[in-house]
Design a protein around this motif. Sequence first.
Motif, PDB file in Angstrom:
ATOM      1  N   VAL A  98      50.667  44.572  32.148  1.00 27.30           N
ATOM      2  CA  VAL A  98      50.437  44.291  33.578  1.00 27.30           C
ATOM      3  C   VAL A  98      49.086  43.605  33.751  1.00 27.30           C
ATOM      4  N   VAL A  99      48.981  42.918  34.858  1.00 25.70           N
ATOM      5  CA  VAL A  99      47.765  42.169  35.179  1.00 25.70           C
ATOM      6  C   VAL A  99      47.278  42.626  36.541  1.00 25.70           C
ATOM      7  N   LYS A 100      45.972  42.904  36.625  1.00 27.75           N
ATOM      8  CA  LYS A 100      45.401  43.275  37.929  1.00 27.75           C
ATOM      9  C   LYS A 100      44.157  42.441  38.186  1.00 27.75           C
ATOM     10  N   GLY A 101      44.096  41.882  39.391  1.00 25.52           N
ATOM     11  CA  GLY A 101      42.898  41.168  39.826  1.00 25.52           C
ATOM     12  C   GLY A 101      42.258  41.967  40.949  1.00 25.52           C
ATOM     13  N   THR A 123      52.879  45.610  41.975  1.00 22.69           N
ATOM     14  CA  THR A 123      53.123  44.799  40.779  1.00 22.69           C
ATOM     15  C   THR A 123      51.911  44.713  39.853  1.00 22.69           C
ATOM     16  N   SER A 124      50.798  45.338  40.216  1.00 14.38           N
ATOM     17  CA  SER A 124      49.639  45.297  39.314  1.00 14.38           C
ATOM     18  C   SER A 124      49.345  46.666  38.713  1.00 14.38           C
ATOM     19  N   ASN A 125      50.334  47.532  38.693  1.00 19.83           N
ATOM     20  CA  ASN A 125      50.176  48.796  37.955  1.00 19.83           C
ATOM     21  C   ASN A 125      51.504  49.185  37.347  1.00 19.83           C
ATOM     22  N   TRP A 129      42.741  43.462  33.057  1.00 25.30           N
ATOM     23  CA  TRP A 129      42.015  43.602  34.323  1.00 25.30           C
ATOM     24  C   TRP A 129      40.992  42.480  34.375  1.00 25.30           C
ATOM     25  N   THR A 130      41.090  41.637  35.401  1.00 24.70           N
ATOM     26  CA  THR A 130      40.252  40.425  35.431  1.00 24.70           C
ATOM     27  C   THR A 130      38.991  40.589  36.278  1.00 24.70           C
ATOM     28  N   ARG A 131      38.748  41.787  36.800  1.00 22.07           N
ATOM     29  CA  ARG A 131      37.669  41.986  37.784  1.00 22.07           C
ATOM     30  C   ARG A 131      36.327  41.376  37.346  1.00 22.07           C
ATOM     31  N   GLY A 170      42.916  35.896  54.385  1.00 27.38           N
ATOM     32  CA  GLY A 170      42.251  36.496  55.541  1.00 27.38           C
ATOM     33  C   GLY A 170      41.404  37.682  55.113  1.00 27.38           C
ATOM     34  N   CYS A 171      41.986  38.532  54.268  1.00 25.24           N
ATOM     35  CA  CYS A 171      41.294  39.740  53.821  1.00 25.24           C
ATOM     36  C   CYS A 171      40.285  39.368  52.732  1.00 25.24           C
ATOM     37  N   MET A 172      39.037  39.785  52.908  1.00 21.31           N
ATOM     38  CA  MET A 172      37.980  39.335  51.992  1.00 21.31           C
ATOM     39  C   MET A 172      38.070  39.969  50.608  1.00 21.31           C
ATOM     40  N   GLY A 209      45.742  36.328  42.574  1.00 21.34           N
ATOM     41  CA  GLY A 209      46.951  36.914  43.160  1.00 21.34           C
ATOM     42  C   GLY A 209      47.370  36.166  44.401  1.00 21.34           C
ATOM     43  N   LEU A 210      46.394  35.827  45.250  1.00 24.55           N
ATOM     44  CA  LEU A 210      46.742  35.167  46.508  1.00 24.55           C
ATOM     45  C   LEU A 210      47.249  33.745  46.262  1.00 24.55           C
ATOM     46  N   VAL A 211      46.579  32.986  45.412  1.00 25.56           N
ATOM     47  CA  VAL A 211      47.010  31.593  45.193  1.00 25.56           C
ATOM     48  C   VAL A 211      48.418  31.569  44.604  1.00 25.56           C
ATOM     49  N   GLN A 212      48.703  32.492  43.686  1.00 24.15           N
ATOM     50  CA  GLN A 212      50.052  32.508  43.095  1.00 24.15           C
ATOM     51  C   GLN A 212      51.109  32.982  44.089  1.00 24.15           C
ATOM     52  N   SER A 213      50.680  33.615  45.182  1.00 25.74           N
ATOM     53  CA  SER A 213      51.623  33.991  46.245  1.00 25.74           C
ATOM     54  C   SER A 213      51.958  32.821  47.151  1.00 25.74           C
ATOM     55  N   GLY A 214      51.204  31.752  47.050  1.00 29.51           N
ATOM     56  CA  GLY A 214      51.220  30.696  48.088  1.00 29.51           C
ATOM     57  C   GLY A 214      49.898  30.829  48.811  1.00 29.51           C
ATOM     58  N   GLY A 231      54.541  33.394  42.524  1.00 28.41           N
ATOM     59  CA  GLY A 231      54.360  34.851  42.460  1.00 28.41           C
ATOM     60  C   GLY A 231      53.512  35.258  41.270  1.00 28.41           C
ATOM     61  N   GLY A 232      52.549  36.156  41.492  1.00 27.40           N
ATOM     62  CA  GLY A 232      51.634  36.576  40.433  1.00 27.40           C
ATOM     63  C   GLY A 232      52.333  37.413  39.372  1.00 27.40           C
ATOM     64  N   GLY A 233      51.767  37.327  38.155  1.00 32.92           N
ATOM     65  CA  GLY A 233      52.213  38.224  37.092  1.00 32.92           C
ATOM     66  C   GLY A 233      53.534  37.864  36.454  1.00 32.92           C
ATOM     67  N   SER A 234      54.022  36.650  36.653  1.00 31.51           N
ATOM     68  CA  SER A 234      55.348  36.287  36.132  1.00 31.51           C
ATOM     69  C   SER A 234      55.328  35.157  35.108  1.00 31.51           C
TER      70      SER A 234
HETATM   71  C1  FAD Z   1      44.686  44.458  53.021  1.00 30.94           C
HETATM   72  C2  FAD Z   1      45.488  43.272  52.582  1.00 30.94           C
HETATM   73  C3  FAD Z   1      45.346  42.076  53.252  1.00 30.94           C
HETATM   74  C4  FAD Z   1      46.061  40.955  52.847  1.00 30.94           C
HETATM   75  N1  FAD Z   1      45.858  39.792  53.516  1.00 30.94           N
HETATM   76  C5  FAD Z   1      46.508  38.684  53.122  1.00 30.94           C
HETATM   77  C6  FAD Z   1      46.271  37.441  53.766  1.00 30.94           C
HETATM   78  O1  FAD Z   1      45.453  37.337  54.674  1.00 30.94           O
HETATM   79  N2  FAD Z   1      46.968  36.367  53.345  1.00 30.94           N
HETATM   80  C7  FAD Z   1      47.869  36.442  52.339  1.00 30.94           C
HETATM   81  O2  FAD Z   1      48.455  35.433  51.995  1.00 30.94           O
HETATM   82  N3  FAD Z   1      48.103  37.599  51.696  1.00 30.94           N
HETATM   83  C8  FAD Z   1      47.448  38.716  52.072  1.00 30.94           C
HETATM   84  N4  FAD Z   1      47.684  39.892  51.418  1.00 30.94           N
HETATM   85  C9  FAD Z   1      48.616  39.903  50.292  1.00 30.94           C
HETATM   86  C10 FAD Z   1      47.864  39.472  49.030  1.00 30.94           C
HETATM   87  O3  FAD Z   1      47.496  38.127  49.111  1.00 30.94           O
HETATM   88  C11 FAD Z   1      48.726  39.598  47.798  1.00 30.94           C
HETATM   89  O4  FAD Z   1      49.122  40.916  47.653  1.00 30.94           O
HETATM   90  C12 FAD Z   1      48.012  39.097  46.555  1.00 30.94           C
HETATM   91  O5  FAD Z   1      48.962  38.922  45.531  1.00 30.94           O
HETATM   92  C13 FAD Z   1      46.954  40.080  46.100  1.00 30.94           C
HETATM   93  O6  FAD Z   1      46.252  39.591  45.007  1.00 30.94           O
HETATM   94  P1  FAD Z   1      45.266  40.579  44.237  1.00 30.94           P
HETATM   95  O7  FAD Z   1      44.716  39.867  43.067  1.00 30.94           O
HETATM   96  O8  FAD Z   1      44.322  41.176  45.203  1.00 30.94           O
HETATM   97  O9  FAD Z   1      46.245  41.737  43.834  1.00 30.94           O
HETATM   98  P2  FAD Z   1      46.825  42.275  42.467  1.00 30.94           P
HETATM   99  O10 FAD Z   1      47.601  43.462  42.881  1.00 30.94           O
HETATM  100  O11 FAD Z   1      45.773  42.445  41.468  1.00 30.94           O
HETATM  101  O12 FAD Z   1      47.770  41.110  41.997  1.00 30.94           O
HETATM  102  C14 FAD Z   1      48.891  40.706  42.756  1.00 30.94           C
HETATM  103  C15 FAD Z   1      49.918  40.125  41.787  1.00 30.94           C
HETATM  104  O13 FAD Z   1      49.347  39.007  41.127  1.00 30.94           O
HETATM  105  C16 FAD Z   1      49.272  39.255  39.735  1.00 30.94           C
HETATM  106  N5  FAD Z   1      47.994  38.750  39.256  1.00 30.94           N
HETATM  107  C17 FAD Z   1      46.749  39.122  39.633  1.00 30.94           C
HETATM  108  N6  FAD Z   1      45.839  38.430  38.943  1.00 30.94           N
HETATM  109  C18 FAD Z   1      46.531  37.622  38.117  1.00 30.94           C
HETATM  110  C19 FAD Z   1      46.135  36.650  37.149  1.00 30.94           C
HETATM  111  N7  FAD Z   1      44.868  36.403  36.891  1.00 30.94           N
HETATM  112  N8  FAD Z   1      47.094  35.988  36.489  1.00 30.94           N
HETATM  113  C20 FAD Z   1      48.413  36.246  36.717  1.00 30.94           C
HETATM  114  N9  FAD Z   1      48.833  37.157  37.610  1.00 30.94           N
HETATM  115  C21 FAD Z   1      47.893  37.830  38.305  1.00 30.94           C
HETATM  116  C22 FAD Z   1      49.416  40.744  39.551  1.00 30.94           C
HETATM  117  O14 FAD Z   1      50.014  41.046  38.307  1.00 30.94           O
HETATM  118  C23 FAD Z   1      50.321  41.108  40.697  1.00 30.94           C
HETATM  119  O15 FAD Z   1      51.653  40.871  40.344  1.00 30.94           O
HETATM  120  C24 FAD Z   1      46.981  41.036  51.782  1.00 30.94           C
HETATM  121  C25 FAD Z   1      47.143  42.252  51.113  1.00 30.94           C
HETATM  122  C26 FAD Z   1      46.400  43.354  51.512  1.00 30.94           C
HETATM  123  C27 FAD Z   1      46.587  44.656  50.800  1.00 30.94           C
END
Ligand code: FAD
Length: 606
Positions: A143-146, A154-156, A164-166, A219-221, A227-232, A279-282
């Motif tokens: 699993v991958v967590k950022g 999906t990150s646990n 863990w990329t922190r 939006g959320c800091m 994770g966000l970029v891979q979500s769109g 989508g992240g992690g795929s």
């Molecule tokens: C409080 C809150 C506010 C949010 N606000 C917004 C918002 O304003 N806009 C929006 O679009 N979304 C928002 N989201 C959704 C958020 O963008 C997604 O859940 C995003 O995937 C989180 O990324 P993360 O790295 O923080 O999470 P993680 O849980 O660490 O990762 C999310 C997914 O990406 C994968 N991933 C992480 N890092 C990597 C990497 N380096 N390489 C490959 N895969 C990786 C993980 O395996 C997991 O599947 C919000 C979520 C929360 C909880």
Amino acid sequence: MHRRHLLRFAASAPFASALGGTVLARHGAMASTARRSRARPGDGAWPSEAEWNGLRRQVGDAFMPVHSPLDLCREAPTSAQCLAIWKAFKNPYAIGDNVALTQTLGWVDAWTSQPSRYAVAARRAGDVAAAVNFAREQNLRLVVKGGGHSYQGTSNAPDSLLVWTRRMNEIALHDAFVPAGCAGQVAPARAVSVGAGAIWAQVYDAVTTQAGGYVQGGGCMTVGVAGLVQSGGFGSFSKAFGLAAGSLLEAEVVTADGAVRIANACTHPDLFWGLKGGGGGSLGIVTRLTLRVHPLPATFGAVNMTIRARSPAAYRRLIGLVIDFYRTSLFNPHWGEQIRFGPNDALNIAMVFQGLERSQAQVVWQPFLDAIDASADFSIDFAPLKIVTTAARTFWSPTLFKRMLGFVALDDRPGAPAGNAFWTGDQGQAGQVLHGYGSTWLPAALLGDDRRDALCDALFAASRHWRLSLHVNKGLAGAPPEAIAAARDTATNPAVLEAFALAITAAEEQPAYPGVAGHEPDAALARRHAEATGRVTAELRRVVPAAGSYVSESDFFERDWQHAFWGSNYERLLAVKDRYDPDGLFVVHHGVGSERWSDDGFTRLG
Ligand SMILES: Cc1cc2nc3c(=O)[nH]c(=O)nc-3n(C[C@H](O)[C@H](O)[C@H](O)COP(=O)(O)OP(=O)(O)OC[C@H]3O[C@@H](n4cnc5c(N)ncnc54)[C@H](O)[C@@H]3O)c2cc1C
């Protein structure tokens, strides 16, 4: 057993790993079976101490066993240490800095946050490659967590190896970035390169506060960049600047074969496309991203107010008024964020704007405010700061003024970096346990004269069941053509291009965890909430059949998720998956190709 109940049982059973693990021979005749099921501690396939030490030697002190602080709470739920942990759950930075935790602690009947066995807290791409090679060779669940903000869990995963990329949070600005191999094909652009573990607060500080530029993030800091970029990925001003993925110029990524690759428009363009919204992690583990830096508007502003209707019938009229007003006056790149509805007949406006002065925003809103004032059916809650503006450059800076007004809070741990800021509006989600969630992209055609009444009826009907919010920055209809073109060239569901908003409904409770006395999740309430949020989504989907839904903000139980998250892009995305990860090393819940795996990601199906 109902699937939800089965999942819940599996997630909460203390010995789930031992029960679920298949005892497999590690070599010889059973090798092919071993590839069907991933290794678990206690079965013969789990790496020996000597083998784990081999990984430890490669990555040094990045290697660590993982222990959850919640173990202590299970044993001593009223101890001072446990109470401190519970308090820390309201600090998103405290959660984010803990290798064992995720921002959402679980989702009743869906998943429970559980620590991996071991982690590689990577500092460089080489650490990530070592972990990927080890997981592939040892047949481990990886699993991958950022930022750890996944709602879908999906990150646990228990019994897994975590990357863990922190710690990979270095940031560098470029005046004229050209993606590798793209000289002469892609014009140089102002850009920022970001380590995959950075969170948006760090990027906004470097790009906007320090350098006066704009980068499209979340939006959320405290959300993670990768994770966000891979979500769109959407931020408050996405109606002007588009998807975060639309601004991606290049990614460095470790693929399942352990290779460190550069993906951009000229090199591995198929992988590059898939990373943008697939989508992240795929597809692999991203280690660095380079994003376009846009010119910063002069001003950002916000409009906040709550309007109450005296009866349900008046509320339906109020919904009509605000949707008409949105269509005529706010449906353009200036406006983002939320219009919220709920069973209490209150309408909450929590919107932001860019590129307008306060006086211009006042002119825009006056006709709507006049219409509200003119009716005895409506009243506006007292709000001295209905419309405010700030210099865009200070928007993400945790100024004293913003802290005093309660918009922003700081990480309160002793010695925490001064820049560890978060919007207080997001604090409710720190450590939350989800009960229900759903999102639906609403096509702009619903704003047309022939469909608007049906839309307002659906919003009203939905509001009778539970709260819902129109995130108008998460639909790109009305955005500038270049933002739409960039989004079209991503794996994100093309429904986003036609949508004026993403409707989100959610229900949750404050931090709770199975097995901690006095802090158990409220399962009965959660099921009632899941029912209510499910009805909200059903009302909306009456007017949007076969709707699209945003992969990162969606129902864990979304049916036909391939279509909902990626629409007509799914087949192409699956082809990218098969090219770069043919054996399915990277599996996440409802990620591309995950239909070939068991729900826990341990067993290949078919
Ligand atoms: C409080 C809150 C506010 C949010 N606000 C917004 C918002 O304003 N806009 C929006 O679009 N979304 C928002 N989201 C959704 C958020 O963008 C997604 O859940 C995003 O995937 C989180 O990324 P993360 O790295 O923080 O999470 P993680 O849980 O660490 O990762 C999310 C997914 O990406 C994968 N991933 C992480 N890092 C990597 C990497 N380096 N390489 C490959 N895969 C990786 C993980 O395996 C997991 O599947 C919000 C979520 C929360 C909880």
